[in-house]
Scaffold this active site. Structure first.
Site, short mmCIF file in Angstrom:
data_model
loop_
_atom_site.label_atom_id
_atom_site.label_comp_id
_atom_site.label_asym_id
_atom_site.label_seq_id
_atom_site.Cartn_x
_atom_site.Cartn_y
_atom_site.Cartn_z
N SER A 290 0.85 -1.19 0.00
CA SER A 290 0.00 0.00 0.00
C SER A 290 0.88 1.23 0.00
O SER A 290 2.06 1.17 0.37
CB SER A 290 -0.89 0.03 1.24
N ASP A 291 0.36 2.36 -0.42
CA ASP A 291 1.08 3.60 -0.18
C ASP A 291 0.92 3.97 1.29
O ASP A 291 0.17 3.33 2.04
CB ASP A 291 0.55 4.71 -1.10
N TRP A 292 1.60 5.01 1.71
CA TRP A 292 1.67 5.42 3.12
C TRP A 292 0.26 5.63 3.71
O TRP A 292 -0.47 6.51 3.27
CB TRP A 292 2.49 6.69 3.22
#
Length: 765
Positions: A290-292
């Site tokens: 996932s992104d942040w």
């Protein structure tokens, strides 16, 4: 129907082999040896140990909203953290690695990741600038160099390449990609993957790549970062997915899910893209990060009400690793035990992560040698590559004659006085641009530094005046700049954006020159002295007044550590600019979105292949009352220090069978002659565009389908040849099948997307 639920039977996959440089495709993720080791380890793992591999935490540097994990040290020690990002030294990565290997039961090494976007310590031009080189071998070389530097510190994973198609320069992250075109996007996606990963991930100088952001992130409404996107499935497949498919074909080990929603479903919880397409159609065997905090953010999007629900939806959709949200670790074990998440899904996610770790050789060589921190100056070869990369990325936008001679390259005239004016003339930090890794501004060489050295050597004089601030400031500082210009024989203006004005969370509603720079430009031009404008930016800027009045304009982007030497070499003609735009430059922000491969309308202002005998109406056509429709500089545009002439293209057949194209039994040969009509050698990027009419769905006005970079001596001619086959002529038709169809094909061989005369070919049933 929703992207989240629609099931599609793929008619035919896009073959991208012809767009590769010929390098072997890595097979690390299909290795029987790796798979056997994965299965042996997986059989020993508890549910908690499996979920621990899905947990990713930051070592402290914040690249998004801060999320506190109070027991992170204990999680690392007990093997409940599979990856750590933002650890950047060999000492720190070894300390973390030793902690988990000595404290955990199964001793599974940690995978260290970092945003190595355009270099680690040795910083190259920003990716948008590198794409302007149209040179995938150069990009591959810079990526490999960055991998060597990062891997020495234990960083074996980069969150790069960003291969989002970006058609809106207001979006700050346009700086991180290859622009607006899917064909170029495919080519550069492959180049980055080859550069980072090589053909053997177990080599100590390789790092695993991460293609991001999957998918549609570059289409954020209004250019506002993290914003929603609305993309039809056909456009998704024709425009936004191809670079990711190319990365998967090239063997990329990981992908990163995006922040945006797509058809109302957050990309980080989108089963259609993450599972149906990525795993089902493309057979991807790595893992998705996932992104942040993107897993947590699906609650803000509105499709989950609790942490557990957010974890379940994101994980079942296809996200394998949770970056910094810390939602998988506390929630998935109970969800698996209750049957809400199948054990098979958990095992498959862990398999992908373990495959990467085994392929990288982390189990056999978890530590790196600790050595003193080196600086870029310690390796002349790296600095030479940084300088060459910058020189290849510059785009010459204007070079009009002054006293009968093009202003650039600058003449060497002893005693000549040059005024260097502008806030970016001596700003080392701004040369780095966004996502500068762990590079230091003290290692960057500015235009002022290099120009002073050159002029002293050539017996010329230099005056340096900032003139104004990059943003803010007043016109009260103009007097000194105007005075310096008046006393000089020539002026170089260093204007543009702050290096942090592009990148993540850096959208701009006005993409003109910020602050009082426009007024400074006009005041200096009013002196009547010849002016060269060096433009620094992370996006295409709207520079209408400059384009009309300044005789020479060089787009320098953010060139990296060797900005000064590269610029001075180019300004004085030691190297010639050969960059070409990969993103359209608008005249004004009101034209956005403006991109070359748009669909035609029923009432175009101008049709590149004519109006079939209809008279063009001056009023009832698409466009604006107060603005022309054409861009300031079109996609593919760029000048150099010589000129080229093109013949009309020729083809080896006037008709070709769609059935044979689809069977792979027919290709069309296209040739054109290109001649250097100037007095200097030069590199020309010869571009092939097509348009199809009479098809079941409307096709773009132009589509790039090939290019050749050719170097020609003065007066030299070369015959340039292209092939058009299934890869180039198929598209997603009215039945959502990827096929070539009958119709009329128009073909251009031209210097950019706005010029040239087409040849016509019939595609028969």
């Amino acid at each position: 129907m929703s992207f989240a639920f629609r099931s599609v039977i793929v008619f035919a996959a896009v073959c991208l082999v012809s767009r590769s440089s010929g390098a072997p495709t890595p097979v690390a993720f299909a290795s029987p040896q790796v798979d056997a080791r994965v299965e042996e380890l997986l059989a020993k793992m508890t549910i908690e140990e499996k979920v621990g591999q899905l947990n990713q935490l930051s070592a402290g540097n914040v690249t998004g909203p801060e999320v506190s994990v109070s027991n992170s040290a204990e999680l690392i020690r007990t093997g409940r953290v599979g990856s750590i990002l933002n650890a950047t030294t060999s000492h720190s990565t070894n300390v973390y690695q030793r902690t988990v290997l000595e404290g955990s039961r199964l001793k599974i090494p940690i995978l260290f990741g970092l945003d190595v976007i355009h270099g680690f310590r040795t910083l190259f031009p920003i990716p948008l600038a590198l794409s302007a080189s149209w040179d995938p071998s150069l990009v591959e070389e810079t990526a490999h160099y960055a991998a060597r530097e990062a891997s020495r510190e234990g960083v074996r994973w980069t969150f790069s390449p960003m291969i989002d198609i970006a058609r809106d320069p207001r979006w700050g992250r346009i700086a991180e990609g290859a622009g607006e075109d899917p064909y170029l996007g495919e080519i550069f996606a492959r180049a980055y993957v080859r550069g980072y990963q090589g053909d053997d991930l177990s080599r100590p100088d390789s790092i695993v790549a991460c293609a991001k952001h999957f998918v549609g992130y570059g289409a954020a409404e209004g250019g506002r970062d993290y914003n929603t996107t609305e993309i039809s499935e056909r456009t998704l497949r024709d425009v936004y997915l191809p670079p990711f498919h190319a990365a998967v074909d090239a063997g990329v080990g990981t992908l990163m899910s995006a922040f945006n929603s797509l058809d109302g479903v957050p990309a980080s919880a989108n089963h259609f893209t993450l599972t149906d397409i990525l795993r089902g159609e493309w057979k991807f065997r790595g893992f998705v990060d996932s992104d942040w905090t993107a897993v947590q953010e699906i609650m803000v999007h509105g499709i989950a009400n609790t942490n557990a629900e957010a974890a379940r939806k994101s994980f079942l959709a296809g996200v394998d690793m949770d970056m910094q949200s810390n939602l998988f670790l506390p929630n998935l074990p109970a969800l698996v035990r209750s049957g809400q998440v199948p054990m098979e899904r958990l095992d498959e996610a862990v398999r992908g992560i373990l495959r990467v770790k085994f392929a990288l050789g982390l189990f056999d060589h978890p530590y790196v040698e600790e050595r003193p921190v080196s600086r870029p100056a310690d390796d002349p070869a790296g600095l030479d590559l940084a300088r060459r990369a910058a020189e290849e990325s510059f785009v010459l936008l204007e070079n009009r004659a002054v006293n009968g001679t093009p202003l650039l390259p600058l003449a060497r005239v002893p005693g000549r006085t040059i005024a260097l004016i502008g806030p970016l003339a001596d700003s080392a930090a701004d040369m780095l641009g966004c996502w500068s890794g762990i590079a230091e501004s003290r290692d960057a060489v500015t235009l002022k530094t290099s120009l002073a050295e050159r002029l002293a050597h050539e017996g010329m004089k230099l005056t340096v005046v900032p003139g104004t601030a990059i943003a803010g400031g007043t016109d009260l500082t103009f007097n000194e700049a105007v005075s310096a210009a008046s006393r000089s024989d020539l002026v170089i203006l260093a204007l543009g954006e702050n290096g942090r004005s592009s990148g993540e969370a850096s959208a701009r509603s006005d993409i003109g020159l910020p602050g009082h720079q426009e007024q400074l430009l006009e005041a200096v031009m009013a002196t009547g002295k010849p002016v060269v404008l060096v433009l620094f930016s992370g996006r295409p800027l709207a520079i209408r007044w400059a384009a009309q009045h300044v005789p020479a304009i060089l787009e320098a982007w953010f060139p990296g550590l060797q900005a000064g030497p590269a610029l001075v070499n180019t300004l004085f003609g030691d190297s010639a600019p050969a960059g070409r735009l990969t993103a359209t430059m608008p005249r004004s922000v009101g034209q956005i979105p403006l991109y070359y491969d748009a669909l035609n309308t029923g009432r175009p202002r101008h049709d590149p292949i004519g109006m079939d005998g209809r008279k063009e109406d001056p009023y009832y056509v698409t466009g604006y009352l107060d603005e022309v429709s054409s861009p300031q500089y079109p996609f593919g545009y760029g000048l150099t220090y010589t000129a080229f002439d093109y013949s009309e293209p020729s083809v080896d057949a006037k008709s070709i069978s769609a059935a044979k194209i689809n069977a792979g039994d027919a290709t069309l040969k296209v040739t054109a002659e290109v001649r250097n009509t100037g007095s200097r050698a030069g590199v020309e990027t010869v571009q092939l565009y097509i348009r199809q009419r009479g098809t079941s769905v409307a096709r773009p006005q132009h589509e790039l389908k090939g290019y050749r970079r050719v170097k020609l001596a003065p007066g030299e001619s070369k015959r340039v040849e292209f092939s058009l086959g299934r890869d180039e002529l198929a598209f997603w038709n009215i039945d959502m099948k990827h096929v070539a169809e009958s119709g009329t094909l128009y073909i251009w061989v031209a210097p950019d997307s706005a010029h040239g005369s087409p040849v016509k070919v019939d595609i028969t049933d």
